[in-house]
Write an enzyme that holds these catalytic residues in place. Structure first.
Site, PDB file in Angstrom:
ATOM      1  N   GLY A  11      -2.691   5.629 -11.849  1.00 46.89           N
ATOM      2  CA  GLY A  11      -2.748   4.415 -11.225  1.00 46.89           C
ATOM      3  C   GLY A  11      -3.351   3.359 -11.419  1.00 46.89           C
ATOM      4  O   GLY A  11      -4.782   3.112 -11.713  1.00 46.89           O
ATOM      5  N   GLN A  12      -2.958   1.912 -11.606  1.00 49.09           N
ATOM      6  CA  GLN A  12      -3.787   0.706 -12.101  1.00 49.09           C
ATOM      7  C   GLN A  12      -4.784   1.275 -10.626  1.00 49.09           C
ATOM      8  O   GLN A  12      -6.244   0.755 -11.390  1.00 49.09           O
ATOM      9  CB  GLN A  12      -3.181  -0.485 -11.817  1.00 49.09           C
ATOM     10  CG  GLN A  12      -3.986  -2.031 -11.573  1.00 49.09           C
ATOM     11  CD  GLN A  12      -3.748  -3.508 -11.062  1.00 49.09           C
ATOM     12  OE1 GLN A  12      -2.525  -3.685 -10.177  1.00 49.09           O
ATOM     13  NE2 GLN A  12      -4.415  -4.110 -11.630  1.00 49.09           N
ATOM     14  N   TYR A 143      10.254  -3.042  -2.027  1.00 51.88           N
ATOM     15  CA  TYR A 143       8.968  -3.030  -1.518  1.00 51.88           C
ATOM     16  C   TYR A 143       8.216  -3.863  -0.691  1.00 51.88           C
ATOM     17  O   TYR A 143       7.730  -3.350  -0.521  1.00 51.88           O
ATOM     18  CB  TYR A 143       8.009  -3.925  -3.004  1.00 51.88           C
ATOM     19  CG  TYR A 143       6.669  -3.354  -3.143  1.00 51.88           C
ATOM     20  CD1 TYR A 143       5.967  -2.354  -3.410  1.00 51.88           C
ATOM     21  CD2 TYR A 143       5.857  -4.659  -2.773  1.00 51.88           C
ATOM     22  CE1 TYR A 143       4.519  -2.399  -3.353  1.00 51.88           C
ATOM     23  CE2 TYR A 143       4.368  -4.534  -2.880  1.00 51.88           C
ATOM     24  CZ  TYR A 143       3.527  -3.248  -3.279  1.00 51.88           C
ATOM     25  OH  TYR A 143       2.853  -3.572  -3.100  1.00 51.88           O
TER      26      TYR A 143
HETATM   27  N1  SER Z   1       1.372  -6.333  -6.581  1.00 46.72           N
HETATM   28  C1  SER Z   1       2.348  -5.780  -5.760  1.00 46.72           C
HETATM   29  C2  SER Z   1       3.314  -5.977  -7.070  1.00 46.72           C
HETATM   30  O1  SER Z   1       3.489  -7.162  -7.802  1.00 46.72           O
HETATM   31  C3  SER Z   1       1.787  -6.597  -4.600  1.00 46.72           C
HETATM   32  O2  SER Z   1       1.136  -5.779  -4.534  1.00 46.72           O
HETATM   33  O3  SER Z   1       4.267  -5.470  -6.784  1.00 46.72           O
END
Ligand code: SER
Length: 317
Positions: A11-12, A143
């Site tokens: 991943g990133q 999230y």
């Molecule tokens: N980079 C993430 C997102 O934008 C946030 O931690 O979901």
């Protein structure tokens, strides 16, 4: 840290963290953990051991931990914020049930665990400017819900079982090696790709909506430094606010236009990302991280933009 498993190594964050750890700890096993369909390639594959690890399979994880005598796990498996709104139960399964599996294995095997939290762990009631380390966290996105659960579970396993859990709340991460996917802050990466390719950028986030952002080298430094920090100095554990720049799309437009005068951008707002972005902090107060383990970022907006554009010019020809 010597033998480290990076879960989500393609991943990133994982792709760069794995490479960085391999350069810092050449004598250890730095294992690139991946899931089917996201296999490592190139340098990541050739630079050290790789292993298929799904956080939803605790016994598979225990076997890898034994095989490589793992002392530290970086648990980077996650669906980012916009994607998690499409598949909320999958996000819960990976981010929360997956973490419980890891923590249970950590209890048995004794390894330390880093599971990143995020600006996404905050919500509309959180103070937006100078967001305190300890403050209200009532996120509205799945999230965010999983990130708050992650922080609480990590502290719970530390307090109850002594599992060495530590982490940081990452801002949106700007990087040029591996693209993020499905996040709210992705625009701050995509804008650079569009600018270097000479494309007109369609910005999904409105002007004037600020979020914390950070350049990847600083994020990697934070992830490594917190795991190497003297535990006797840590008052907090999960998770530390860390900050380096607070940006809105117009600030990015300006800094890019100063370097690429032909750059063009217009707004095509994404209502899901817009709502999430508006509920996140503009600028976190990271004084606890500075005091407890010496956190200090190296990059500001100008030095990040110079480096990003130079790297993407090479990468994109
Ligand atoms: N980079 C993430 C997102 O934008 C946030 O931690 O979901």
């Amino acid at each position: 840290m010597k033998n480290v498993l990076v879960i989500g190594s393609t991943g990133q964050i994982g792709s760069e963290l794995t490479a960085k750890l391999r350069s810092l700890y050449p004598g250890g096993n730095i294992v690139a953990g991946y899931i089917k369909g996201a296999e490592p390639k190139g340098e990541l594959l050739e630079g050290g051991p790789c292993a298929e690890v799904d956080v939803r399979d605790g016994s598979g994880l225990a076997a890898i931990a034994d095989k490589y005598s793992i002392d530290t796990v970086y648990n980077l498996a996650a669906l980012l914020s916009a994607k998690a709104e499409v598949k909320p139960l999958l996000a819960w399964d990976i981010q929360v049930n997956g973490l419980i599996n890891i923590l249970e294995v950590a209890r048995e095997k004794g390894f330390a665990v880093f599971t990143p939290s995020s600006i996404g762990s905050f919500g509309p009631e959180t103070p937006r400017v100078n967001t305190p380390q300890d403050t209200i966290q009532r996120p509205r996105s799945m999230y965010g819900v999983t990130k708050v659960a992650t922080e609480l579970l990590s502290d719970y396993y530390f307090n109850k079982y002594g599992v060495d859990t530590r982490s940081v709340r990452f801002p949106g991460l700007i990087s040029h090696v591996t693209l993020p996917g499905g996040g709210t802050t992705d625009y701050a990466v995509e804008i650079f790709y569009a600018a270097v390719k000479g494309e007109d950028f369609a910005c999904p986030i409105p002007a004037g909506v600020f979020m914390d952002m950070m350049y990847m080298p600083d994020a990697l430094k934070a992830a490594i430094d917190i795991m190497n920090a003297d535990p006797s100095k840590l008052v907090h554990r999960n998770s530390f606010n860390i900050a380096s720049m607070s940006l809105d799309p117009e600030m990015l437009r300006k800094v890019i236009s100063a370097r690429i005068p032909a750059f063009k951008m217009h707004y095509e707002l994404d209502p899901v990302r817009e709502k999430i972005a508006e509920s996140w902090p503009d600028k976190m107060d990271d004084s606890c991280a500075r005091e407890e383990w010496g956190w200090a970022p190296a990059f500001d907006l100008d030095s990040m933009a110079d480096d990003m554009i130079a790297a993407l010019r090479v990468k994109l020809g």
